[in-house]
Scaffold this motif. Sequence first.
Motif, short mmCIF file in Angstrom:
data_model
loop_
_atom_site.label_atom_id
_atom_site.label_comp_id
_atom_site.label_asym_id
_atom_site.label_seq_id
_atom_site.Cartn_x
_atom_site.Cartn_y
_atom_site.Cartn_z
N SER A 235 -0.34 -4.33 10.80
CA SER A 235 -0.97 -5.15 9.75
C SER A 235 -1.72 -4.26 8.77
O SER A 235 -2.42 -3.33 9.18
CB SER A 235 -1.91 -6.18 10.37
OG SER A 235 -2.96 -5.53 11.08
N GLU A 236 -1.58 -4.58 7.49
CA GLU A 236 -2.30 -3.80 6.48
C GLU A 236 -3.76 -4.23 6.42
O GLU A 236 -4.12 -5.34 6.81
CB GLU A 236 -1.65 -3.97 5.12
CG GLU A 236 -1.85 -5.33 4.47
CD GLU A 236 -1.47 -5.32 3.00
OE1 GLU A 236 -1.09 -4.26 2.48
OE2 GLU A 236 -1.56 -6.39 2.38
N ARG A 239 -6.06 -5.91 0.96
CA ARG A 239 -4.94 -6.45 0.18
C ARG A 239 -4.59 -5.55 -0.99
O ARG A 239 -5.47 -5.08 -1.73
CB ARG A 239 -5.32 -7.83 -0.38
CG ARG A 239 -4.94 -9.02 0.46
CD ARG A 239 -5.11 -10.25 -0.41
NE ARG A 239 -4.73 -11.48 0.25
CZ ARG A 239 -5.60 -12.37 0.73
NH1 ARG A 239 -6.89 -12.14 0.62
NH2 ARG A 239 -5.19 -13.46 1.31
N SER A 261 -4.10 -10.47 6.95
CA SER A 261 -3.06 -9.90 7.81
C SER A 261 -3.66 -9.34 9.09
O SER A 261 -3.08 -9.48 10.18
CB SER A 261 -2.30 -8.80 7.05
OG SER A 261 -1.57 -9.35 5.98
N ARG A 262 -4.83 -8.68 8.99
CA ARG A 262 -5.50 -8.16 10.19
C ARG A 262 -5.92 -9.30 11.11
O ARG A 262 -5.76 -9.22 12.34
CB ARG A 262 -6.72 -7.34 9.80
CG ARG A 262 -6.40 -5.96 9.28
CD ARG A 262 -6.10 -4.99 10.42
NE ARG A 262 -5.33 -3.87 9.91
CZ ARG A 262 -5.85 -2.81 9.29
NH1 ARG A 262 -7.16 -2.71 9.12
NH2 ARG A 262 -5.06 -1.84 8.86
N TYR A 285 -3.37 -0.63 13.04
CA TYR A 285 -4.01 -0.82 11.74
C TYR A 285 -3.30 0.03 10.69
O TYR A 285 -3.80 1.05 10.21
CB TYR A 285 -5.48 -0.43 11.82
CG TYR A 285 -6.37 -1.43 12.52
CD1 TYR A 285 -5.86 -2.56 13.14
CD2 TYR A 285 -7.75 -1.25 12.55
CE1 TYR A 285 -6.68 -3.48 13.76
CE2 TYR A 285 -8.58 -2.16 13.18
CZ TYR A 285 -8.04 -3.27 13.78
OH TYR A 285 -8.86 -4.18 14.41
N ARG A 286 -2.12 -0.42 10.32
CA ARG A 286 -1.31 0.25 9.31
C ARG A 286 -0.29 -0.76 8.81
O ARG A 286 0.16 -1.61 9.57
CB ARG A 286 -0.63 1.48 9.91
CG ARG A 286 0.17 2.31 8.92
CD ARG A 286 0.84 3.50 9.59
NE ARG A 286 -0.12 4.51 9.97
CZ ARG A 286 -0.19 5.10 11.16
NH1 ARG A 286 0.67 4.74 12.11
NH2 ARG A 286 -1.08 6.02 11.41
N LEU A 287 0.10 -0.67 7.54
CA LEU A 287 1.09 -1.59 7.00
C LEU A 287 2.36 -1.60 7.84
O LEU A 287 2.93 -2.66 8.12
CB LEU A 287 1.41 -1.20 5.55
CG LEU A 287 2.57 -1.93 4.88
CD1 LEU A 287 2.29 -3.42 4.76
CD2 LEU A 287 2.85 -1.32 3.51
N ASP A 288 2.82 -0.42 8.25
CA ASP A 288 4.04 -0.30 9.03
C ASP A 288 3.98 1.06 9.73
O ASP A 288 2.95 1.77 9.65
CB ASP A 288 5.27 -0.40 8.12
CG ASP A 288 6.51 -0.93 8.85
OD1 ASP A 288 6.76 -0.47 9.98
OD2 ASP A 288 7.22 -1.78 8.29
N ARG A 297 6.53 -6.46 4.03
CA ARG A 297 5.84 -5.86 2.90
C ARG A 297 5.98 -6.65 1.60
O ARG A 297 4.99 -6.78 0.85
CB ARG A 297 6.31 -4.42 2.69
CG ARG A 297 5.38 -3.64 1.75
CD ARG A 297 5.85 -2.21 1.60
NE ARG A 297 6.92 -2.11 0.61
CZ ARG A 297 7.75 -1.06 0.51
NH1 ARG A 297 7.67 -0.08 1.39
NH2 ARG A 297 8.67 -1.03 -0.43
N ASN A 300 3.24 -9.10 1.68
CA ASN A 300 1.96 -8.45 1.44
C ASN A 300 1.80 -8.11 -0.04
O ASN A 300 0.69 -8.19 -0.59
CB ASN A 300 1.86 -7.16 2.25
CG ASN A 300 1.70 -7.39 3.74
OD1 ASN A 300 2.28 -6.66 4.55
ND2 ASN A 300 0.93 -8.38 4.13
#
Length: 461
Positions: A235-236, A239, A261-262, A285-288, A297, A300
């Motif tokens: 999850s990113e 925002r 998202s978190r 704890y990262r977008l991907d 994505r 997002n």
Amino acid sequence: MRLSSIAAACCLAMSFAAARAATPPADVAALHDIAVAPSPARIEADIRTLVGFGTRHTLSETASDTRGIGAARRWIKAEFERISKDCGGCLEVVTVSDTVSGETRIPDPVEVVSVIAIQRGSADPDRVVIMSGDIDSRVSDVMDSTSDSPGANDNASGIAGTLEAARVLSTHRFNGTIVYAALAGEEQGLFGGRILADHAKAKGWRIEAVLNNDMIGNIAGINGVVDNTTARVFSEGTRVTETPEEARARRFTGGEVDSPSRNLARYIDRMADRYVPNLEVMMVYRLDRFGRGGHHRPFNDVGAPAVRVMETNEHYDRQHQDLRTEDGVTYGDTLDGVDFAYAAKLTALNAVSLAGMAWAPPPPADVGIEGAVTADTTLRWTRPPATQAPGLAGYRIHWRLTTEPQWTHSRYVGNVDTYTLENVVIDNYFFGVSAVGTNGAESPVVFPGAAGSFGGYAPTP
């Protein structure tokens, strides 16, 4: 005097009983049943069918009934229609498409076609939670659209999980809408997700959550670890759509680790703990994955809460590889690299999360907080129109130390729109609010301010 004492004790007992009766149940019984409903055998059959199309490359054959992405998407559509027939027409099955050209991986015009099945909510149909998987597959050369590319794990597993979730959840009815999405064009540039995100905006969907499933079937990692008891949720943080004014507010009030998202990832983690046997969620704890991307994505990118759900230990010899054996090493994404029981377990994680949110009232809107230089912390929010939340029981306040990954304290406060936590100092904790239904279903936690907002409610007609 004695009678007065007895009467007082009775009144006190009655007040405690009333308080207990007013508090929703901690568990939703139906979610325990949903958690064990996904079938490894059905998931295996779907993956075998998808692998049988030879290649599902975005630029592959579309006219054949037996090979290529055209045959695959028509089979997926027919399968969604079969599921809909079994539930009395509860799914609206449609294709969402656009023509893409002039791109590095799609230089010439190609129609990118995704298949979605919409299970409309009874009370708040524009509030939408989405489960997605990717139709397409590839080999080593991303432009090779003719070689066999089984894509058993990447990502027939995600499509099979999405189909199975539709089978399981279509036997229930929900307040909010669930969308099951088979997205195309992922390997060529995340085009299916972008097209569906645009479609959602045009249709006025209020996206509460996107659960993108990309590789949910492998348990044996290239690192030598074999593990069928954990899953990762990426999850990113902040925002990407945040404005300069919102960034300034966040700098002074926090929210870097509390994007919607978190908090969606935290919600999925709690659902695993409560309902899915023998499964732990690793929140990343990262977008991907580092420097890589997935079909959550594009959602997002437009500010919607979206996460990637996947296996914990990847095997890179089985991803994006030509089918071959070199120096005793076998390469390729084939059926023997998929654990169907594990794929069913991650499907269950999706199913309970989707059902929990769709049954729950909408997440609280306009959450605000105050309490600087005082001993107390006050939270405020707005309640939805009654028609959108017919089962609303009330709200729960959450808080945690700023270094804790998960919410550690909570208090159910009833059907109010403001609450003060006495002697809980605002400087020492992060805070949030969730909505709770009379059936015990609960929304994700909403962090105060723009940084944590899941969006507002639909306007009252």
